[in-house]
Write an enzyme that holds these catalytic residues in place. Sequence first.
Site, PDB file in Angstrom:
ATOM      1  N   ARG A  52       0.837  -1.199   0.000  1.00 28.71           N
ATOM      2  CA  ARG A  52       0.000   0.000   0.000  1.00 28.71           C
ATOM      3  C   ARG A  52       0.874   1.254   0.000  1.00 28.71           C
ATOM      4  O   ARG A  52       1.910   1.304   0.657  1.00 28.71           O
ATOM      5  CB  ARG A  52      -0.897   0.017   1.239  1.00 28.71           C
ATOM      6  CG  ARG A  52      -1.878  -1.138   1.297  1.00 28.71           C
ATOM      7  CD  ARG A  52      -2.595  -1.131   2.641  1.00 28.71           C
ATOM      8  NE  ARG A  52      -3.484  -2.275   2.784  1.00 28.71           N
ATOM      9  CZ  ARG A  52      -4.086  -2.604   3.930  1.00 28.71           C
ATOM     10  NH1 ARG A  52      -3.877  -1.868   5.014  1.00 28.71           N
ATOM     11  NH2 ARG A  52      -4.880  -3.655   3.982  1.00 28.71           N
ATOM     12  N   ASP A  54       0.915   5.581   0.530  1.00 26.91           N
ATOM     13  CA  ASP A  54       0.210   6.622   1.260  1.00 26.91           C
ATOM     14  C   ASP A  54      -0.306   7.716   0.334  1.00 26.91           C
ATOM     15  O   ASP A  54       0.010   7.746  -0.864  1.00 26.91           O
ATOM     16  CB  ASP A  54       1.143   7.263   2.294  1.00 26.91           C
ATOM     17  CG  ASP A  54       1.490   6.321   3.433  1.00 26.91           C
ATOM     18  OD1 ASP A  54       0.701   5.395   3.702  1.00 26.91           O
ATOM     19  OD2 ASP A  54       2.553   6.518   4.060  1.00 26.91           O
ATOM     20  N   TYR A 112      11.654   0.925  -3.684  1.00 24.51           N
ATOM     21  CA  TYR A 112      11.185   2.298  -3.832  1.00 24.51           C
ATOM     22  C   TYR A 112      12.320   3.179  -4.339  1.00 24.51           C
ATOM     23  O   TYR A 112      13.499   2.912  -4.086  1.00 24.51           O
ATOM     24  CB  TYR A 112      10.722   2.869  -2.488  1.00 24.51           C
ATOM     25  CG  TYR A 112       9.381   2.386  -2.000  1.00 24.51           C
ATOM     26  CD1 TYR A 112       8.225   3.136  -2.211  1.00 24.51           C
ATOM     27  CD2 TYR A 112       9.267   1.191  -1.298  1.00 24.51           C
ATOM     28  CE1 TYR A 112       6.997   2.710  -1.743  1.00 24.51           C
ATOM     29  CE2 TYR A 112       8.035   0.751  -0.818  1.00 24.51           C
ATOM     30  CZ  TYR A 112       6.910   1.520  -1.048  1.00 24.51           C
ATOM     31  OH  TYR A 112       5.684   1.088  -0.578  1.00 24.51           O
ATOM     32  N   ARG A 199      10.483   7.869   3.613  1.00 18.90           N
ATOM     33  CA  ARG A 199      10.413   9.316   3.785  1.00 18.90           C
ATOM     34  C   ARG A 199      11.231   9.776   4.993  1.00 18.90           C
ATOM     35  O   ARG A 199      11.803  10.867   4.993  1.00 18.90           O
ATOM     36  CB  ARG A 199       8.961   9.758   3.899  1.00 18.90           C
ATOM     37  CG  ARG A 199       8.163   9.580   2.598  1.00 18.90           C
ATOM     38  CD  ARG A 199       6.671   9.745   2.810  1.00 18.90           C
ATOM     39  NE  ARG A 199       6.352  11.063   3.327  1.00 18.90           N
ATOM     40  CZ  ARG A 199       5.133  11.398   3.756  1.00 18.90           C
ATOM     41  NH1 ARG A 199       4.130  10.503   3.710  1.00 18.90           N
ATOM     42  NH2 ARG A 199       4.903  12.598   4.228  1.00 18.90           N
TER      43      ARG A 199
END
Length: 274
Positions: A52, A54, A112, A199
């Site tokens: 998932r 964000d 990522y 992040r």
Amino acid sequence: MTKKVVLVVEYDGSEYKGWQAQKLGIPSVQESLEKALAVVANHPVRVVCAGRTDSGVHASAQVVHFETDAERNERAWTLGVNTYLPSDIRVVAARDVADDFHARFSALSRRYRYVIYQSSICPAILSNGVTWSYRALDAQAMKEAASVFLGTHDFSSFRAIGCQANTPIRTILNFDVQQVGQYIILDVRANAFLHHMIRNFAGVLMSIGAGEKPIAWAKKTLDAKDRTKGGITAPPTGLYFVGVEYPEHFNVPFCKLGPHFLPYIEELSYDVPS
């Protein structure tokens, strides 16, 4: 006869409150995709994703699976479904897959990329597709600092306060930092990630790259095992879900690493500390 189909999906997450379907009226990538698939399949469809994302986070190669008894070819699951999708979501590949495949649980690793754009002026183009740094960053210092994250660690300092994972232990398989023109790209592959983990990595590394903190601060933050000792949580705009690794026998479609506006970046490999 029911069969399982795997899709690779690309999306710009700027206008969505994340991947997961939510309350009525709250836009999500999952809801949009399921509605389009239901038109082509001629029955309700429920999809399961590899990971998932964000609110505001993008994907160049999200992997999902769903079950259907509809007889459709790959063209129908790509071009046909895309006809019913908004312009910021696209199915880029489709294939029938074995019944024991699961987009989430069959995954060996996830990957990522976090894209930082350095300029004295905030960009107008891709303003929601990159994270802007008005200061020049030292990519080599960021790369050296990132090396301490390789291997298996307690990443409590890099998980969101509201993270619901059962354990903060994760294994980082690759962590590369490269500069290409005005872009700095953080490229991270792991067995799994914690909420806001990438992040929070980016927040620490950007502070180091800007000279606000020494390289050693990355290890100090990791060793603290305390989120309050870490840096800021970097914006979602520069974050892309770019790939999932599966056992070869599942024959999941492979897509070139994105996002597509980046030039080719040489693949590097690392020996992961034990």
